[in-house]
Design a protein around this motif. Structure first.
Motif, PDB file in Angstrom:
ATOM      1  N   LEU A  31      -8.251  34.845  43.234  1.00 22.80           N
ATOM      2  CA  LEU A  31      -8.355  35.039  41.786  1.00 22.80           C
ATOM      3  C   LEU A  31      -7.826  36.411  41.380  1.00 22.80           C
ATOM      4  CD1 LEU A  31      -9.461  33.951  39.040  1.00 22.80           C
ATOM      5  CD2 LEU A  31     -11.555  35.185  39.596  1.00 22.80           C
ATOM      6  N   LEU A  32      -8.228  37.459  42.099  1.00 21.48           N
ATOM      7  CA  LEU A  32      -7.745  38.811  41.792  1.00 21.48           C
ATOM      8  C   LEU A  32      -6.248  38.927  42.007  1.00 21.48           C
ATOM      9  CD1 LEU A  32     -10.583  40.984  43.371  1.00 21.48           C
ATOM     10  CD2 LEU A  32     -10.128  40.625  40.947  1.00 21.48           C
ATOM     11  N   LEU A  33      -5.739  38.299  43.058  1.00 23.22           N
ATOM     12  CA  LEU A  33      -4.306  38.316  43.326  1.00 23.22           C
ATOM     13  C   LEU A  33      -3.539  37.641  42.193  1.00 23.22           C
ATOM     14  CD1 LEU A  33      -2.015  38.889  45.464  1.00 23.22           C
ATOM     15  CD2 LEU A  33      -2.367  36.525  46.169  1.00 23.22           C
ATOM     16  N   GLY A  34      -3.991  36.474  41.782  1.00 23.39           N
ATOM     17  CA  GLY A  34      -3.336  35.762  40.684  1.00 23.39           C
ATOM     18  C   GLY A  34      -3.386  36.543  39.381  1.00 23.39           C
ATOM     19  N   LEU A  35      -4.527  37.137  39.099  1.00 20.57           N
ATOM     20  CA  LEU A  35      -4.664  37.932  37.885  1.00 20.57           C
ATOM     21  C   LEU A  35      -3.767  39.161  37.932  1.00 20.57           C
ATOM     22  CD1 LEU A  35      -6.217  37.983  35.227  1.00 20.57           C
ATOM     23  CD2 LEU A  35      -8.002  39.273  36.372  1.00 20.57           C
ATOM     24  N   GLY A  36      -3.676  39.806  39.091  1.00 22.72           N
ATOM     25  CA  GLY A  36      -2.800  40.969  39.246  1.00 22.72           C
ATOM     26  C   GLY A  36      -1.342  40.606  39.055  1.00 22.72           C
ATOM     27  N   VAL A  37      -0.918  39.482  39.629  1.00 19.46           N
ATOM     28  CA  VAL A  37       0.471  39.032  39.464  1.00 19.46           C
ATOM     29  C   VAL A  37       0.747  38.712  37.995  1.00 19.46           C
ATOM     30  CG1 VAL A  37       2.069  37.147  40.018  1.00 19.46           C
ATOM     31  CG2 VAL A  37       0.742  38.232  41.826  1.00 19.46           C
ATOM     32  N   LEU A  38      -0.199  38.068  37.327  1.00 20.83           N
ATOM     33  CA  LEU A  38      -0.034  37.742  35.908  1.00 20.83           C
ATOM     34  C   LEU A  38       0.099  39.006  35.060  1.00 20.83           C
ATOM     35  CD1 LEU A  38      -0.078  35.585  33.625  1.00 20.83           C
ATOM     36  CD2 LEU A  38      -2.546  35.967  33.530  1.00 20.83           C
TER      37      LEU A  38
END
Length: 179
Positions: A31-38
């Protein structure tokens, strides 16, 4: 005839589920990885030629936040894979055996949705006052002599700070000419 136990390093479905259950914190990492990429994608594709006034522009904070999210996701993943575990939930004064107070949750959700619907026709000062007053009521305050005044004051201060000091335009509604 060979069975799955005869094949070296073969995992059964139960072992895989057990491993995932033991490493469930990896879901937070994803979740944190996806949010960071976004956040980084949005920051890097942001058009800021008009708003740029110096070396630090509107892209700076999203870039820092996005990079921070990626670093935290990586550090958390390493910790989880090395055997780190989050602490079990516990509260100082919360009895986890008691059911959730769904009445309060639904009241707060209704107040929030009502404020979101009313912000355009009534403006932020009125919708914000209703939001603050409704939240206070949902959380247990029954002081009808004091709560509406505090809610109106908070809403007007919030509107003034955002609209006049920070330059974030909020809908004023019918009070636009007065404020």
């Amino acid at each position: 005839m060979t069975t799955r136990t005869d094949i070296p390093h073969a995992e059964t479905g139960g072992e895989r589920r057990s491993w995932l259950r033991e490493h469930s914190e990896l879901g937070v990492c994803v979740l944190l990885l996806g949010l960071g990429v976004l956040v980084l994608t949005d920051a890097l594709t942001m058009d800021v030629d008009i708003a740029q006034r110096g070396p630090i522009g509107p892209k700076t904070v999203p870039l820092v936040v996005g990079a921070g999210l990626l670093v935290i996701a990586a550090l958390l993943a390493v910790d989880v894979l090395r055997g780190g575990r989050g602490q079990a939930e516990g509260g100082e004064d919360i009895d986890l055996s008691e059911p959730a107070d769904w009445r309060t949750v639904l009241l707060l959700a209704g107040v929030f949705l009502g404020a979101a619907v009313l912000i355009e026709p009534l403006g932020f000062p009125v919708a914000g006052a209703l939001l603050f007053w409704g939240a206070a009521y949902a959380l247990g305050s029954r002081r009808i002599d004091r709560d509406p005044l505090i809610a109106a004051g908070l809403s007007l201060v919030t509107y003034t700070v955002f609209n006049n000091l920070l330059g974030v335009p909020l809908p004023g509604g019918p009070l636009m000419g007065v404020l």
